[in-house]
Write an enzyme that holds these catalytic residues in place. Structure first.
Site, PDB file in Angstrom:
ATOM      1  N   HIS A 120      -3.920  -1.857  -6.979  1.00 27.71           N
ATOM      2  CA  HIS A 120      -3.287  -0.603  -7.356  1.00 27.71           C
ATOM      3  C   HIS A 120      -4.373   0.391  -7.735  1.00 27.71           C
ATOM      4  CE1 HIS A 120       0.944  -2.338  -8.479  1.00 27.71           C
ATOM      5  NE2 HIS A 120       0.647  -2.435  -7.203  1.00 27.71           N
ATOM      6  N   ASP A 134       0.822  -1.219   0.000  1.00 30.67           N
ATOM      7  CA  ASP A 134       0.000   0.000   0.000  1.00 30.67           C
ATOM      8  C   ASP A 134       0.853   1.265   0.000  1.00 30.67           C
ATOM      9  OD1 ASP A 134      -2.415  -1.597   0.305  1.00 30.67           O
ATOM     10  OD2 ASP A 134      -1.798  -1.860   2.388  1.00 30.67           O
TER      11      ASP A 134
END
Length: 428
Positions: free
Chosen positions: A41, A13
């Site tokens: 993503h 992340d």
């Protein structure tokens, strides 16, 4: 741009999607080399937001070729859904630009059932926070040499025989050990064959495609998923993913020689986050943590789970540098820190009566360290409009410079917002 690997330096992340999207402009081919749809993503292009779990985010750039390597585990249904979503948004997802390695292993329905059943039967203390996507069980079958590969989707008789053999074991586990429902060969076979015809046209020799690109003088980017400290070997075991997330796997996971890789970009979030269970030395269960979580919109792109937030951990970053050998750092979400009066960076740990600057390697050792912090002044300025190094506030520049000192790696890209153009290039 030379051949480059992009990987996360923390627990995932880190904002890889935006950086990959940005660097894609200078490359011709993008390769995903590990993981599955347990990572997401997020890329913002104009007023459109794209969340991709399997397909490389380079697909959003017309004319770029995107490859899914042999190191990836592929959920064919998820792949088809992503293709349909992108096609609905007028993105070209034809087999000519989107290819899957025939050697990639396939996530089967029984993998997902086992993943969920195992997690449900663990105590709260032993749960690892799996996404339940079947990633781990699929990799298990790969290592046990009983897995189903993407090429098998084009061979129905072989596929059915493999499913029949697999279910002898999987049903015994599902029913005998976990008290769940068994699966039939027909049901599993029919579910997979319902999507196989849409996957098979995308199958290719990914290694040959990469070699052909190099022969034509093109540049290739290798896109990693998750982060260094979720690596199956080098992460905070057992709270890790099921694949090697470090840069070295770009070679094995796509079938190319490591000598062909020129640059390695470590994506570093300006603070630290983690999803799910596992040690997190700099986690802030206070106002600072809440501030980072809310301002940074820290919710998982794949699971929607709230991310745990804390201060930047330089011990974690130095370990990532040691494992990946990055030539550059791309620093993301720096704008989230605006408004904090002071910032903290963990530079060492207190552990077993001493001070250490390298993470302990004992299982769960990271759960027993106490961070040693260095405090730096924060800034109130809104930096989302900054376009040059000089336009950043002095405390912001000092924070970046300190990261460079602590890691020994130049911060070449600085992200000051979610948009593509909200990035300061320091000589990339």
């Amino acid at each position: 741009m030379s051949n480059v690997v992009v990987m996360g330096a923390q627990w995932g992340d880190e904002g890889k999607g935006k950086i990959v999207d940005l660097l894609t402009r200078k490359c011709d081919v993008i390769v995903r080399f590990q993981g599955g749809n347990n990572a997401g993503h997020t890329v913002l292009v104009g007023d459109k937001q794209y969340i991709l779990h399997l397909i490389p985010s380079g697909i959003l750039h017309p004319g770029k070729k995107c490859l899914i390597g042999n190191g990836v585990v592929l959920d064919p249904a998820v792949f088809c859904r992503e293709v349909e979503t992108l096609r609905d948004k007028d993105v070209d997802v034809s087999p000519a630009r989107l290819m899957i390695s025939r050697k990639a292993h396939v996530i089967m329905p029984y993998h997902k059932a086992l993943d969920v059943a195992r997690e449900c039967h663990k105590t709260n203390e032993s749960k690892i926070g799996t996404t339940g996507r079947g990633i781990g069980p699929c990799y298990e079958d790969k290592m046990s040499r009983i897995g189903i590969r993407a090429a098998d989707l084009a061979m129905p008789e072989l596929l059915r025989a493999k499913i029949e053999a697999a279910l002898l074991e999987k049903n015994a586990l599902l029913a005998g050990l976990y008290g769940g429902e068994t699966m039939t060969v027909d049901a599993v076979f029919d579910e997979v064959m319902a999507v196989a015809p849409r996957v098979v046209p995308h199958l290719a020799d990914v290694t040959a495609e990469i070699e052909a690109a190099w022969a034509a003088g093109q540049h290739v980017m290798f896109e990693g998923a998750q982060g260094t400290h979720l690596d199956i070997d080098h992460g905070t075991y057992p709270f890790v993913t099921s694949s090697n997330t470090v840069s070295g796997n770009a070679s094995a996971g796509s079938g190319i020689a490591p000598t062909r890789l020129d640059r390695i970009v470590a994506i570093v979030k300006a603070y630290t986050t983690r999803v799910g269970a596992g040690p997190f030395p700099t986690e802030q269960l206070n106002e600072a943590g809440d501030y980072l979580q809310q301002k940074g919109h820290e919710f998982g792109a794949t699971t929607g789970r709230k991310r745990r937030c804390g201060w930047l951990d330089a011990v974690v970053l130095r370990e990532a540098v040691r494992l990946n050998g990055p030539t550059d750092i791309a620093l993301t979400k720096l704008d989230v820190l605006s408004g904090l009066k002071e910032l903290k960076i963990c530079t060492a740990y207190e552990y077993q009566g001493g001070t250490i600057t390298v993470a302990p390697q004992e299982q769960n050792g990271m759960a027993h360290v106490t961070p040693v912090y260095e405090t730096m002044p924060g800034w109130d300025d809104d930096i989302t409009g900054c376009t040059t190094w000089e336009s950043l506030p002095a405390p912001t520049r000092a924070y970046i410079a300190r990261i460079e000192e602590l890691t020994g790696v130049r911060v070449s890209l600085v992200s000051v917002g979610p948009e593509r153009d909200q990035t300061i290039n320091r000589g990339w």
